[in-house]
Design a protein around this motif. Sequence first.
Motif, PDB file in Angstrom:
ATOM      1  N   ARG A 184       0.856  -1.184   0.000  1.00  0.00           N
ATOM      2  CA  ARG A 184       0.000   0.000   0.000  1.00  0.00           C
ATOM      3  C   ARG A 184       0.888   1.228   0.000  1.00  0.00           C
ATOM      4  NH1 ARG A 184      -2.745  -3.261  -1.697  1.00  0.00           N
ATOM      5  NH2 ARG A 184      -4.632  -4.197  -0.789  1.00  0.00           N
ATOM      6  N   LYS A 185       0.543   2.165  -0.845  1.00  0.00           N
ATOM      7  CA  LYS A 185       1.444   3.286  -1.075  1.00  0.00           C
ATOM      8  C   LYS A 185       1.070   4.551  -0.292  1.00  0.00           C
ATOM      9  CE  LYS A 185       4.119   1.404  -4.317  1.00  0.00           C
ATOM     10  NZ  LYS A 185       3.653   0.005  -4.332  1.00  0.00           N
ATOM     11  N   ASN A 186      -0.204   4.667   0.053  1.00  0.00           N
ATOM     12  CA  ASN A 186      -0.617   5.913   0.707  1.00  0.00           C
ATOM     13  C   ASN A 186      -0.055   6.000   2.116  1.00  0.00           C
ATOM     14  OD1 ASN A 186      -2.090   6.561  -1.528  1.00  0.00           O
ATOM     15  ND2 ASN A 186      -4.033   5.781  -0.679  1.00  0.00           N
ATOM     16  N   GLU A 187       0.546   7.113   2.396  1.00  0.00           N
ATOM     17  CA  GLU A 187       1.030   7.405   3.743  1.00  0.00           C
ATOM     18  C   GLU A 187      -0.148   7.273   4.711  1.00  0.00           C
ATOM     19  OE1 GLU A 187       4.340   8.792   6.075  1.00  0.00           O
ATOM     20  OE2 GLU A 187       4.315   8.682   3.887  1.00  0.00           O
ATOM     21  N   GLY A 188       0.054   6.552   5.788  1.00  0.00           N
ATOM     22  CA  GLY A 188      -1.007   6.458   6.805  1.00  0.00           C
ATOM     23  C   GLY A 188      -2.198   5.602   6.398  1.00  0.00           C
ATOM     24  N   HIS A 189      -2.005   4.722   5.391  1.00  0.00           N
ATOM     25  CA  HIS A 189      -3.118   3.893   4.912  1.00  0.00           C
ATOM     26  C   HIS A 189      -3.730   3.059   6.043  1.00  0.00           C
ATOM     27  CE1 HIS A 189      -5.370   1.177   2.236  1.00  0.00           C
ATOM     28  NE2 HIS A 189      -4.880   0.187   2.936  1.00  0.00           N
ATOM     29  N   PHE A 190      -2.866   2.348   6.778  1.00  0.00           N
ATOM     30  CA  PHE A 190      -3.389   1.443   7.807  1.00  0.00           C
ATOM     31  C   PHE A 190      -3.907   2.225   9.022  1.00  0.00           C
ATOM     32  CE2 PHE A 190      -0.447  -1.142   5.292  1.00  0.00           C
ATOM     33  CZ  PHE A 190      -1.306  -2.162   4.916  1.00  0.00           C
ATOM     34  N   GLU A 191      -3.210   3.295   9.375  1.00  0.00           N
ATOM     35  CA  GLU A 191      -3.686   4.138  10.471  1.00  0.00           C
ATOM     36  C   GLU A 191      -5.067   4.701  10.127  1.00  0.00           C
ATOM     37  OE1 GLU A 191      -0.814   4.193   9.006  1.00  0.00           O
ATOM     38  OE2 GLU A 191       0.848   4.544  10.396  1.00  0.00           O
ATOM     39  N   GLY A 192      -5.226   5.105   8.875  1.00  0.00           N
ATOM     40  CA  GLY A 192      -6.507   5.668   8.434  1.00  0.00           C
ATOM     41  C   GLY A 192      -7.652   4.684   8.576  1.00  0.00           C
ATOM     42  N   LEU A 193      -7.336   3.400   8.441  1.00  0.00           N
ATOM     43  CA  LEU A 193      -8.364   2.364   8.590  1.00  0.00           C
ATOM     44  C   LEU A 193      -8.423   1.844  10.026  1.00  0.00           C
ATOM     45  CD1 LEU A 193      -7.708   0.310   5.313  1.00  0.00           C
ATOM     46  CD2 LEU A 193      -9.689   1.752   5.804  1.00  0.00           C
ATOM     47  N   ASN A 194      -7.649   2.465  10.891  1.00  0.00           N
ATOM     48  CA  ASN A 194      -7.561   2.028  12.281  1.00  0.00           C
ATOM     49  C   ASN A 194      -7.182   0.549  12.397  1.00  0.00           C
ATOM     50  OD1 ASN A 194      -7.602   2.324  15.035  1.00  0.00           O
ATOM     51  ND2 ASN A 194      -9.821   2.039  15.231  1.00  0.00           N
ATOM     52  N   ILE A 195      -6.200   0.171  11.555  1.00  0.00           N
ATOM     53  CA  ILE A 195      -5.622  -1.168  11.630  1.00  0.00           C
ATOM     54  C   ILE A 195      -4.246  -1.021  12.280  1.00  0.00           C
ATOM     55  CG2 ILE A 195      -4.673  -3.094  10.278  1.00  0.00           C
ATOM     56  CD1 ILE A 195      -6.834  -2.308   8.117  1.00  0.00           C
ATOM     57  N   THR A 196      -4.045  -1.728  13.379  1.00  0.00           N
ATOM     58  CA  THR A 196      -2.779  -1.605  14.103  1.00  0.00           C
ATOM     59  C   THR A 196      -1.748  -2.570  13.530  1.00  0.00           C
ATOM     60  OG1 THR A 196      -4.028  -1.076  16.088  1.00  0.00           O
ATOM     61  CG2 THR A 196      -1.716  -1.694  16.401  1.00  0.00           C
ATOM     62  N   CYS A 230      -3.486  -6.555  -8.025  1.00  0.00           N
ATOM     63  CA  CYS A 230      -2.220  -5.817  -8.133  1.00  0.00           C
ATOM     64  C   CYS A 230      -1.470  -5.853  -6.808  1.00  0.00           C
ATOM     65  CB  CYS A 230      -2.468  -4.363  -8.525  1.00  0.00           C
ATOM     66  SG  CYS A 230      -0.908  -3.430  -8.596  1.00  0.00           S
ATOM     67  N   PRO A 231      -0.220  -6.328  -6.827  1.00  0.00           N
ATOM     68  CA  PRO A 231       0.520  -6.432  -5.570  1.00  0.00           C
ATOM     69  C   PRO A 231       1.114  -5.112  -5.096  1.00  0.00           C
ATOM     70  CG  PRO A 231       1.827  -7.349  -7.365  1.00  0.00           C
ATOM     71  CD  PRO A 231       0.510  -6.919  -7.961  1.00  0.00           C
ATOM     72  N   VAL A 232       1.095  -4.087  -5.924  1.00  0.00           N
ATOM     73  CA  VAL A 232       1.778  -2.853  -5.509  1.00  0.00           C
ATOM     74  C   VAL A 232       0.876  -1.617  -5.576  1.00  0.00           C
ATOM     75  CG1 VAL A 232       4.116  -3.674  -6.006  1.00  0.00           C
ATOM     76  CG2 VAL A 232       2.798  -2.560  -7.821  1.00  0.00           C
ATOM     77  N   ASP A 233      -0.462  -1.840  -5.594  1.00  0.00           N
ATOM     78  CA  ASP A 233      -1.369  -0.697  -5.525  1.00  0.00           C
ATOM     79  C   ASP A 233      -1.208   0.248  -6.723  1.00  0.00           C
ATOM     80  OD1 ASP A 233      -3.402  -0.170  -3.847  1.00  0.00           O
ATOM     81  OD2 ASP A 233      -2.273   1.025  -2.399  1.00  0.00           O
ATOM     82  N   ALA A 234      -0.949  -0.327  -7.892  1.00  0.00           N
ATOM     83  CA  ALA A 234      -0.704   0.507  -9.068  1.00  0.00           C
ATOM     84  C   ALA A 234      -1.966   0.745  -9.885  1.00  0.00           C
ATOM     85  CB  ALA A 234       0.365  -0.125  -9.953  1.00  0.00           C
ATOM     86  N   ILE A 235      -3.085   0.140  -9.472  1.00  0.00           N
ATOM     87  CA  ILE A 235      -4.347   0.355 -10.184  1.00  0.00           C
ATOM     88  C   ILE A 235      -5.309   0.983  -9.187  1.00  0.00           C
ATOM     89  CG2 ILE A 235      -6.208  -0.705 -11.515  1.00  0.00           C
ATOM     90  CD1 ILE A 235      -4.240  -2.989 -12.181  1.00  0.00           C
ATOM     91  N   VAL A 236      -5.840   2.140  -9.564  1.00  0.00           N
ATOM     92  CA  VAL A 236      -6.661   2.890  -8.610  1.00  0.00           C
ATOM     93  C   VAL A 236      -7.998   3.266  -9.223  1.00  0.00           C
ATOM     94  CG1 VAL A 236      -4.669   3.810  -7.351  1.00  0.00           C
ATOM     95  CG2 VAL A 236      -5.596   5.075  -9.307  1.00  0.00           C
ATOM     96  N   LEU A 237      -8.981   3.435  -8.356  1.00  0.00           N
ATOM     97  CA  LEU A 237     -10.307   3.853  -8.780  1.00  0.00           C
ATOM     98  C   LEU A 237     -10.299   5.356  -9.028  1.00  0.00           C
ATOM     99  CD1 LEU A 237     -13.389   3.279  -9.089  1.00  0.00           C
ATOM    100  CD2 LEU A 237     -13.575   3.743  -6.640  1.00  0.00           C
ATOM    101  N   ASN A 238     -10.731   5.750 -10.219  1.00  0.00           N
ATOM    102  CA  ASN A 238     -10.897   7.166 -10.526  1.00  0.00           C
ATOM    103  C   ASN A 238     -12.268   7.585  -9.994  1.00  0.00           C
ATOM    104  OD1 ASN A 238     -11.761   9.545 -11.894  1.00  0.00           O
ATOM    105  ND2 ASN A 238     -10.189   9.207 -13.450  1.00  0.00           N
TER     106      ASN A 238
END
Lengths: 422, 156
Positions: A60-72, B65-73
């Motif tokens: 997951r690439k988004n900063e804070g993805h898991f925190e945002g979902l409240n997943i520890t 996708c294993p690296v989150d390279a496909i996203v919902l617009n």
Amino acid sequence: MHYVIIGAGPAGVNAAEHLRKYNSLAQITMLVAEDVPPYSRMALPYFLVGNVKAEGTYLRKNEGHFEGLNITLKHGRASAVDPVSKAITLLGGEVINYDKLLVASGATATRPPIPGIDLKNIFNCWSLADSHKIVESTQPGSKVILMGAGFIGCIILEALAARGVDLTVIEMENRMVSRMTNEVMGTMIKDWCVNKGIKVLTSTKVSRIDDDGDSPLTVSTEDGQKLPADVVICATGVRSNTAFLEGSGIEVDMGIVVDDFMQSSVADVFAAGDVAQGRDLSTGDYYVQAIQPTAVEHGKLAANNMVFGKRTPHPGNLNMNVLDTVGLISTSFGMWMGVDGGEEAEMSDIGNFKYLNLQFKDDVLVGASSLGMTQHVGVMRGLIQTGAHLGDWKAKLMAEPNRISEAYLASAQAQHVATAPV
Amino acid sequence: MQKSLHIDPAKCTGCLQCESACSLVNEGTVNPAKSRIKVFSFHDEGRFVPYTCTQCDEAWCMQACPVDAIVLNPVNGSKDVLSDVCVGCKVCTIACPFGTINYNTSTGKVVKCDLCGGDPECVSACPTQAITYVDANATGLDKMRAWAMKTDNAGA
């Protein structure tokens, strides 16, 4: 409600996200064994070749993805599970209690029991840490011996060849990727590699590895060859991570034995991904597929059944693979090796490294494999998974297998094609 | 209001202008082999079927996708490939049961229809309105999505 997930690969991460989707209030803890954020092993070859940085492998690439979902996310490894007191013990002694547990602890690369296998400069290629070591230990011209030309071996091959190393592959089967290719296709992949300057030894295996002091390692094969190597990479197989379940009463065979709801033999303990011996769509048997799409689907399905009780049975996952061996792309789906009483259609263009093999049972596609094809390969999954009856198209495909996409449109999507939607 | 591609094969003459427009706009070259929409010819029946991604809800490609390279617009509802994140592992190309996300060997990335960001070039290029871009509720999209659900293992 406290959901605990052991493991942070694709199965664990997808399960955690779906648990949150289905239950906005529950406490969700995911145990991360390695000292890095959740990442994808699928992406490691691209890290090895330098196409992406380590961050590029993160699931997951988004900063804070898991925190945002409240997943520890909790870094640590499980050392024991006690389903009676519903507790996990971590290495180091800490105890975590759960209400429902998902074991998604994945698999580990193994090494064959041969003399010298634990010498220095012998690596697996399984974790991000392994990849770092291989990158640090190899330069253009380094003599590298790769043990095993299975799926993982072939994927690494690409990355190693791109690093400019002097590469020899040793595979005990008579062809490459024998678990996803027949003899024609596996031999074509071997020929392709040889054309690319990679030495490929098939039908033999490494019998011992010796360290002669300052000189490189000496790798001996069963058929009597002695090969120098700066680095040996071991890609001979993987094993589900179940050792910590010993004594828990959770039944383990090749992986954790699960029912059609992804529950283990013990109440409130579920399993998903490479550690789970889940149902195979084609055979109905329970089998460790150890592939990414299955890990994702296991994770989703386990989450669903953990939250809602056993309401969604598992029809089984289609076994499938896609592989890029130094630029030659191969796929395999379902019963690519054929079924009893089935029929086979084959299209082979050996000189151009193109191959397509379709396997039928009556007028239903049950398996397929391809080489050198990149367009619309997913329709093979579509046809197999839906069990679409091909009717007249069966005969057409027997004559011309490469009309598979048209056959798909005409049968699986017949409602879309035959009638103009209103 | 969400819109989607509506394909009416009965109106398709097989002129392939959609393929040319798609490849020109998205790949910078008129090369139908690189088009994200493909017209299949059923010569024995004299029929042509334009075919591309339905932007299905299940989004097999995105899930696999294993690296989150496909996203919902969020605007179009399209599932878009982030080329700079895609590592080229191709898992999505076998996971998509429609075969509408494909590997581009020259870039080492996968490509799929992204509705051109909300103004699909294939629609503008089609001279016979075989491909239109209309309110999603009118396209029979639900029917196709219902079919897509048949391949769903997880339910929900």
